[in-house]
Design an enzyme around this catalytic site. Structure first.
Site, PDB file in Angstrom:
ATOM      1  N   HIS A 114       0.842  -1.191   0.000  1.00  0.00           N
ATOM      2  CA  HIS A 114       0.000   0.000   0.000  1.00  0.00           C
ATOM      3  C   HIS A 114       0.886   1.252   0.000  1.00  0.00           C
ATOM      4  CE1 HIS A 114      -3.645   2.329   0.731  1.00  0.00           C
ATOM      5  NE2 HIS A 114      -2.983   3.024   1.618  1.00  0.00           N
ATOM      6  N   ASP A 150      -7.921  -1.208   4.184  1.00  0.00           N
ATOM      7  CA  ASP A 150      -6.500  -1.030   4.535  1.00  0.00           C
ATOM      8  C   ASP A 150      -6.310  -1.010   6.052  1.00  0.00           C
ATOM      9  OD1 ASP A 150      -6.567  -0.580   1.832  1.00  0.00           O
ATOM     10  OD2 ASP A 150      -6.300   1.571   2.001  1.00  0.00           O
ATOM     11  N   CYS A 713      47.745  23.193  -5.184  1.00  0.00           N
ATOM     12  CA  CYS A 713      47.947  21.762  -4.925  1.00  0.00           C
ATOM     13  C   CYS A 713      49.428  21.387  -4.917  1.00  0.00           C
ATOM     14  CB  CYS A 713      47.195  20.928  -5.955  1.00  0.00           C
ATOM     15  SG  CYS A 713      47.543  21.356  -7.653  1.00  0.00           S
TER      16      CYS A 713
END
Length: 780
Positions: A114, A150, A713
């Site tokens: 569901h 349900d 870097c």
């Protein structure tokens, strides 16, 4: 196994048609025996996917239209059911009552999927009500069937977040469908192992909302914008939220909340609305009673015709095309394809409506695939069918696409514009996905800051997990089925050269953006950040048609003359995650090679420096790159970067950054064996001996430490100076540092701009304090 079609949107119906098939296949793969399949009768002579899978395996298949008549079980159906001897009923979807002597018959009873977190929403429209009521959580429940609505005990539940602009289709595609299949199989395992719980549903919070029907879906305008948006998206695509415009019912699709100033547009009177809507270049803007706005993308009229909302006033102005003889042959091929699908229609007329003649959303996929198979140059999307449901309109649309008339659509960009550096700088700030600048799926943003003065440059869209999925899907589509995947290498090179030219034309604007967003000194940004990026694209553009394989003769013995050969092919979708020290250059180094090889990319810029990447996206679109080839997702590395490294459709990750993050990416990428290229952080030593040229050593040492503010870097993270020259070296360095001008990076005389962002600056200051403490401690 039972299966019944659920009422949901067009796109979701395709998913649901195969939901039962997927559960069936996985249960069999896991070793469970399926003794029978009960499913819907064939429609137009076509079996549903579950029936096809079961028939192929030799599993008994029963196709009864219903289980009960006048409230009583049909004995023929019940007898057929009992003949298979089931021990457990598995109902992937069910929208009608099954007789209780069937539900309770197996020794383990019956379980049902569901699409709601029971008991919050019950009924066949539960997922629609989740959106209509603005719930922040959605999900599904697998429960034990009983004779209520349900109301049976809960076996297991799963939940997910609801995005601000999610529709039913979005929730099914992202969560309810894939996770629901897994959960159904898990539930059967739990039952087989005797571990399945039966948790009574609480009464508190339990609801039942009826099935949403078209007559009940009219928009009530006296509501806040958020409520209007929830109503529209909760009915998208079925049954469709509607209103009356010029005496005609018009259905709205594709809504989103619009958080911006009121855009320019042509007024459109809407029945019941206190304020006219605005037809804008992006769609129809409507207003809530709180003055806030909702943007609607598509409109559908009573005759089924759907148009972009932006085209409302020009919808009927398109002149019919005169077809060439070749185009007439294509039209007849398409007519034959329609006839094959619409077998119940005697003749396909120009007025024949695809959906009103009995076709479903599943047939859309079939029709488009048949067209693609027969005419590979005609690439159509599901949405094209919904926009042109009548045969004549469909042919006109197809021919326009075939002629390329649809490719001239203007790129819509909302800029943040600033007057600085003697120019007007226009900066996109939204995610760039599938060739369009769009807000993030959940509407979240963050501020990107000018490090020179701490001011906010722009409020940038912060990509969500849903945006990652959209971008990867777009990149995959472009690679596998799009124009890029079919493009020859020289054409790729032409586009890359064109992009390099555009970057060079905009180099001053790019350098200005780089300066204010990253703190880079303008002169350095112009020469290095931007200049080297342009050079990189030109270099790799030349490689496009020069990537070659190799052959190796391994055995010259006659008659075979065997050899091996290597053919180099693109990988597919590449994820690129870059740092903040050289925002555009890091993008260029990674993406230029990626594109030259024929790959597509999803790039995540550093969260603190997104703006040159987004400007690059604009230039790539103007250069003519097909949609989906380049996608840019600003936002959180922990969220976006992590999801990219885990995503099964990403085939390679390129990352520059810290070693701990690199380890995490490699670990995540290992889950589906994607390739990884890592450039990770570290400390580089520079050793200076006493026999050096001291002045030159001072100059080179300072350059190694301070170039690009030290955000480099290959910076010399450690300087080792021989003791005999140490003091003299330090003295000269201090003298030179005093000559450096630190300040506004846009000032041409500035030597050293601000550090990239505040957190980085604070970390540097912490290191300075640590160094001073250690120095003082050593002197005690």
């Amino acid at each position: 196994v039972f299966w019944r079609k659920n009422r949901t949107g067009m796109e979701s119906n395709i998913k649901i048609l195969i939901f039962g098939q997927e559960v069936y296949n996985k249960l069999r793969k896991e070793g469970h025996k399926v003794v029978g399949v009960f499913t819907v009768p064939d429609k137009n002579g076509q079996a549903d996917p579950l029936a096809l899978a079961a028939e192929k395996d030799g599993t008994p298949v029963f196709k009864f239209p219903k289980w009960r008549a006048k409230g009583k079980p049909i004995q023929e159906v019940v007898a057929a059911y009992k003949s298979v001897g089931a021990e457990l009923n598995v109902l992937p979807f069910c929208t009608q009552f099954i007789p209780m002597d069937v539900i309770d018959c197996p020794k383990h009873g019956s379980i049902i999927y569901h699409p709601s977190i029971l008991p919050r929403h019950r009924g066949a429209s539960a997922i629609n009500w989740t959106l209509i009521q603005g719930d922040k959580k959605a999900g599904f429940t697998i429960f034990w069937a009983d004779d209520g609505l349900d109301t049976g005990p809960i076996l297991l539940q799963r939940e997910c977040d609801v995005g601000q602009n999610d529709t039913v289709d979005d929730l099914y595609n992202r969560f309810l469908f894939p996770e629901g299949i897994k959960a159904m199989v898990e539930a059967v395992h739990l039952i087989a192992d005797g571990k399945a719980p039966r948790i009574p549903q609480p009464k508190e919070g339990a609801t039942y909302e009826g099935i949403q029907k078209k007559e009940n879906a009219e928009i009530s305008w006296d509501q806040p914008a958020a409520a209007l948006h929830n109503w529209i998206r909760g009915h998208d695509k079925v049954p469709g939220a509607w209103t009356t415009i010029n005496g005609q019912v018009v259905t709205f699709y594709g809504s989103s909340l619009l958080d911006a100033s009121v855009p320019a547009g042509q007024e459109l009177t809407i029945k019941g609305a206190s304020r006219p809507g605005l037809v804008t270049k992006n769609g129809l803007v409507v207003f809530g009673n709180d003055g806030k706005m909702v943007l609607v993308r598509n409109l559908q009229f009573e005759d089924g015709k759907m148009i972009p909302a932006s085209k409302y006033f020009s919808a009927d102005e398109t002149t019919a095309l005169e077809l060439t003889e070749e185009e007439k042959k294509i039209a007849e091929d398409i007519r034959a394809i329609w006839k094959g699908i619409l077998s119940n229609v005697a003749v396909i007329e120009d007025s024949t409506d695809f959906f009103k003649s009995g076709a479903s959303s599943m047939h859309v996929v079939r029709m488009l695939e048949e067209i693609k198979q027969k005419h590979s140059g005609l690439q159509l999307q599901n949405e094209d069918v919904y926009m042109a449901t009548k045969f004549a309109d469909f042919i006109q649309m197809a021919v326009r696409k075939l002629r390329g008339e649809d490719k001239e659509e203007e790129l819509v960009i909302d800029y943040v514009s600033k007057n600085m550096n003697n120019m007007t700088v226009n900066m996109p700030y939204q995610c760039f996905i599938n060739g369009k600048f769009i807000n993030s799926d959940d509407g979240k943003t963050y501020d990107t800051i000018n490090p020179a003065d701490g001011s906010v440059i722009a409020s940038v869209s912060s990509a969500s997990l849903a945006d990652v999925d959209k971008a990867v899907a777009a990149a995959k589509e472009a690679f596998e089925d799009g124009e890029w995947g079919r493009m020859n290498a020289r054409e790729r090179g032409r586009l890359m050269y064109r992009l390099a030219d555009l970057m060079e034309e905009h180099q001053e604007e790019l350098a200005t953006i780089e300066s204010i967003d990253s703190g880079a000194v303008y002169t350095l940004a112009l020469k290095t950040h931007i200049g080297m990026s342009v050079q990189t694209f030109r270099y790799f553009a030349g490689w496009c048609d020069k990537i070659q394989g190799a052959t190796i003769p391994i055995n010259q013995a006659r008659p075979n003359h065997n050899l091996t050969f290597t053919k180099k092919e693109p990988i597919g979708v590449c994820a690129i995650i870059i740092p903040w020290n050289y925002p555009l250059m890091m993008l260029a180094w990674k993406s230029a090679a990626c594109l030259a090889a024929g790959n597509t990319l999803v790039l995540k810029p550093a969260q603190v420096t997104p703006l040159t990447s987004l400007k690059f996206a604009e230039l790539s679109a103007k250069a003519g790159f097909p949609k989906g080839v380049i996608n840019i997702l600003p936002g959180s590395g922990g969220l976006v970067g992590q999801h990219l490294s885990e995503h099964p459709d990403v085939r390679k990750v390129g990352f520059t950054g810290s070693t701990p993050t690199g380890k995490q990416i490699m670990k995540s990428a290992a889950a589906n064996l994607k390739k990884v290229s890592l450039e990770l952080g570290g400390k580089s030593p520079l050793i200076i001996f006493s026999d050096c040229e001291l002045d030159r050593a001072v100059k080179m040492g300072m350059g190694a430490v301070y170039f690009n503010k030290g955000e480099n870097c290959i910076a010399a993270g450690r300087l080792f100076v021989e003791e005999s020259i140490h003091d003299e070296f330090v003295r000269k360095v201090v003298e030179e540092i005093k000559k450096m001008k630190i300040g506004d990076p846009l000032d041409r005389s500035t030597d050293h701009g601000p550090q990239n962002h505040k957190a980085h600056l604070e970390k540097l200051l912490q290191y300075c304090e640590t160094g001073l403490f250690k120095l003082c401690s050593s002197n005690i």
